[in-house]
Design a protein around this motif. Structure first.
Motif, PDB file in Angstrom:
ATOM      1  N   SER A 114      41.973  56.128  79.374  1.00 48.00           N
ATOM      2  CA  SER A 114      40.911  57.001  78.779  1.00 48.00           C
ATOM      3  C   SER A 114      40.456  56.999  80.770  1.00 48.00           C
ATOM      4  CB  SER A 114      39.579  56.646  79.066  1.00 48.00           C
ATOM      5  OG  SER A 114      39.824  54.687  78.917  1.00 48.00           O
ATOM      6  N   LEU A 115      41.504  56.522  81.130  1.00 44.53           N
ATOM      7  CA  LEU A 115      41.531  56.717  82.712  1.00 44.53           C
ATOM      8  C   LEU A 115      41.420  58.605  83.679  1.00 44.53           C
ATOM      9  CD1 LEU A 115      42.353  53.269  84.955  1.00 44.53           C
ATOM     10  CD2 LEU A 115      40.219  54.426  83.226  1.00 44.53           C
ATOM     11  N   LEU A 116      42.523  59.224  82.860  1.00 48.35           N
ATOM     12  CA  LEU A 116      43.526  60.196  83.723  1.00 48.35           C
ATOM     13  C   LEU A 116      42.132  61.143  83.993  1.00 48.35           C
ATOM     14  CD1 LEU A 116      45.994  59.942  81.008  1.00 48.35           C
ATOM     15  CD2 LEU A 116      46.409  59.554  83.295  1.00 48.35           C
ATOM     16  N   GLN A 117      41.974  61.508  84.038  1.00 51.31           N
ATOM     17  CA  GLN A 117      40.943  62.882  84.111  1.00 51.31           C
ATOM     18  C   GLN A 117      39.342  61.596  85.721  1.00 51.31           C
ATOM     19  OE1 GLN A 117      39.989  65.949  81.770  1.00 51.31           O
ATOM     20  NE2 GLN A 117      40.201  64.650  79.960  1.00 51.31           N
ATOM     21  N   MET A 118      39.908  60.730  85.688  1.00 51.80           N
ATOM     22  CA  MET A 118      39.075  60.186  87.277  1.00 51.80           C
ATOM     23  C   MET A 118      39.975  60.425  88.230  1.00 51.80           C
ATOM     24  SD  MET A 118      37.324  57.087  85.167  1.00 51.80           S
ATOM     25  CE  MET A 118      36.523  57.019  83.734  1.00 51.80           C
ATOM     26  N   SER A 119      38.989  60.323  89.588  1.00 49.20           N
ATOM     27  CA  SER A 119      39.693  60.300  90.390  1.00 49.20           C
ATOM     28  C   SER A 119      40.339  58.679  90.619  1.00 49.20           C
ATOM     29  CB  SER A 119      39.064  60.534  91.984  1.00 49.20           C
ATOM     30  OG  SER A 119      38.028  59.277  91.895  1.00 49.20           O
ATOM     31  N   ARG A 120      41.287  58.567  91.861  1.00 48.58           N
ATOM     32  CA  ARG A 120      41.377  57.240  92.222  1.00 48.58           C
ATOM     33  C   ARG A 120      41.475  56.554  92.639  1.00 48.58           C
ATOM     34  NH1 ARG A 120      47.640  59.201  95.179  1.00 48.58           N
ATOM     35  NH2 ARG A 120      48.884  60.205  92.731  1.00 48.58           N
ATOM     36  N   LEU A 147      52.410  58.439  86.277  1.00 42.78           N
ATOM     37  CA  LEU A 147      52.886  59.301  87.221  1.00 42.78           C
ATOM     38  C   LEU A 147      51.995  60.235  88.248  1.00 42.78           C
ATOM     39  CD1 LEU A 147      52.754  62.375  84.754  1.00 42.78           C
ATOM     40  CD2 LEU A 147      54.676  60.661  84.752  1.00 42.78           C
ATOM     41  N   ASP A 148      52.930  59.655  89.617  1.00 41.60           N
ATOM     42  CA  ASP A 148      52.343  59.738  90.952  1.00 41.60           C
ATOM     43  C   ASP A 148      51.895  61.451  90.967  1.00 41.60           C
ATOM     44  OD1 ASP A 148      51.476  59.518  93.109  1.00 41.60           O
ATOM     45  OD2 ASP A 148      53.402  59.164  93.830  1.00 41.60           O
ATOM     46  N   VAL A 149      50.510  61.222  89.974  1.00 42.30           N
ATOM     47  CA  VAL A 149      49.972  62.431  90.800  1.00 42.30           C
ATOM     48  C   VAL A 149      48.833  62.809  90.952  1.00 42.30           C
ATOM     49  CG1 VAL A 149      51.187  63.871  88.555  1.00 42.30           C
ATOM     50  CG2 VAL A 149      49.438  62.615  88.303  1.00 42.30           C
ATOM     51  N   SER A 165      46.916  59.871  88.509  1.00 42.47           N
ATOM     52  CA  SER A 165      46.966  58.768  88.001  1.00 42.47           C
ATOM     53  C   SER A 165      48.061  58.293  89.028  1.00 42.47           C
ATOM     54  CB  SER A 165      48.299  59.424  86.432  1.00 42.47           C
ATOM     55  OG  SER A 165      48.700  58.088  86.094  1.00 42.47           O
ATOM     56  N   PHE A 166      48.157  57.193  88.708  1.00 40.70           N
ATOM     57  CA  PHE A 166      49.175  56.668  89.700  1.00 40.70           C
ATOM     58  C   PHE A 166      50.924  56.463  89.116  1.00 40.70           C
ATOM     59  CE2 PHE A 166      45.004  55.120  90.269  1.00 40.70           C
ATOM     60  CZ  PHE A 166      44.833  54.471  91.625  1.00 40.70           C
ATOM     61  N   ALA A 167      52.091  56.343  90.433  1.00 47.19           N
ATOM     62  CA  ALA A 167      53.096  55.564  90.377  1.00 47.19           C
ATOM     63  C   ALA A 167      52.983  54.314  89.410  1.00 47.19           C
ATOM     64  CB  ALA A 167      53.831  55.552  90.528  1.00 47.19           C
ATOM     65  N   ALA A 197      53.374  69.638  72.078  1.00 46.67           N
ATOM     66  CA  ALA A 197      53.862  68.270  73.341  1.00 46.67           C
ATOM     67  C   ALA A 197      55.018  67.611  73.418  1.00 46.67           C
ATOM     68  CB  ALA A 197      53.468  66.438  72.220  1.00 46.67           C
ATOM     69  N   ALA A 198      55.125  67.280  74.869  1.00 50.18           N
ATOM     70  CA  ALA A 198      56.234  66.872  75.089  1.00 50.18           C
ATOM     71  C   ALA A 198      56.582  65.029  75.510  1.00 50.18           C
ATOM     72  CB  ALA A 198      56.794  67.530  76.330  1.00 50.18           C
ATOM     73  N   PRO A 199      58.075  64.958  75.941  1.00 45.70           N
ATOM     74  CA  PRO A 199      57.809  63.281  75.686  1.00 45.70           C
ATOM     75  C   PRO A 199      57.065  63.166  77.169  1.00 45.70           C
ATOM     76  CG  PRO A 199      60.025  63.697  74.987  1.00 45.70           C
ATOM     77  CD  PRO A 199      58.927  65.429  75.571  1.00 45.70           C
ATOM     78  N   GLU A 200      56.074  61.809  76.892  1.00 49.79           N
ATOM     79  CA  GLU A 200      55.487  61.269  77.965  1.00 49.79           C
ATOM     80  C   GLU A 200      55.607  60.216  78.567  1.00 49.79           C
ATOM     81  OE1 GLU A 200      51.202  61.243  76.793  1.00 49.79           O
ATOM     82  OE2 GLU A 200      52.114  62.751  76.792  1.00 49.79           O
ATOM     83  N   PRO A 201      55.792  59.383  79.783  1.00 48.27           N
ATOM     84  CA  PRO A 201      55.220  58.276  79.913  1.00 48.27           C
ATOM     85  C   PRO A 201      54.847  57.548  79.105  1.00 48.27           C
ATOM     86  CG  PRO A 201      55.530  59.186  81.781  1.00 48.27           C
ATOM     87  CD  PRO A 201      56.083  61.026  80.854  1.00 48.27           C
TER      88      PRO A 201
END
Length: 216
Positions: A114-120, A147-149, A165-167, A197-201
């Motif tokens: 639930s964090l992926l649409q927040m800034s770092r 992911l490092d994005v 996200s972060f690595a 959907a594709a595989p995701e870590p």
């Protein structure tokens, strides 16, 4: 705080609704994480579920085991679904970034993807607030897509999203910097049950808020 992120996230998950549960609800790693969490909890624990979605599997599993769950989600559609599917829990439609959290008010906190649409910066700040909301010795479970994005445009189950996200090692460091000790790590690839959907870590971290050290 980026005031535009919450409306965008709400719109995405309003559109997905129950489709999100169908795609992710059967994740073996998520269910395994919940079993590990249940083993850590004392009877009648108070648990905060951040990004509670449809209420399943997280809130449903915890309430079935007799725990007191407060679920928070920015999407009104998700909150409506959750209230109907898991009436034993207390679901609130709110932006967790702005929601008051009293110190040491929960025995456990769950943060499943639930964090992926927040800034770092927002993710790091929220992790600190959630750690403080845990009682000393309490458990925090955090799951993310490592992911490092940063603010990358993408498509998630047919919906346009912007993802940050972060690595894995950087996310783990952010969790530790928030004052949590990591007790268990699981890293895997998961393919959601969705035609787009594709595989995701996936990375699951089980953590504990340490008891304060005596002074003097």
């Amino acid at each position: 705080m980026d005031e535009e992120r919450a409306p965008r996230a709400a719109a995405v998950f309003d559109a997905l609704g129950a489709e999100y549960e169908s795609a992710f609800g059967a994740s073996p790693a998520h269910h395994g994480s919940l079993r590990r969490l249940l083993a850590d909890l004392t009877p009648g624990s108070r648990v905060l579920d951040v990004g509670s979605g449809t209420g399943r599997p997280t809130a449903a599993t915890l309430t079935a085991a007799g725990h007191d769950v407060v679920g928070v989600d920015v999407s009104p559609v998700m909150v409506d679904l959750a209230r109907r599917r898991v009436p034993q829990a207390d679901f609130r439609q709110a932006d967790i970034r702005a929601m008051p959290l009293a110190d040491a008010s929960f025995d456990a906190v769950c943060v499943y993807f639930s964090l992926l649409q927040m800034s770092r910066a927002e993710q790091s700040s929220l992790l600190h607030r959630l750690a403080r909301a845990l009682r000393p010795g309490g458990t925090c479970v955090v799951a993310t897509v490592p992911l490092d994005v940063e603010d990358v445009q993408g498509v998630f189950m047919g919906q346009d999203v912007r993802v940050t996200s972060f690595a894995a090692e950087d996310f783990t460091a952010a969790v530790r910097e928030a004052g949590l000790s990591v007790t268990h790590v699981e890293s895997l690839l998961f393919t959601p049950a969705h035609p787009d959907a594709a595989p995701e870590p996936h990375l699951f971290l089980h953590c504990r808020r340490e008891h304060p050290r005596p002074t003097g």
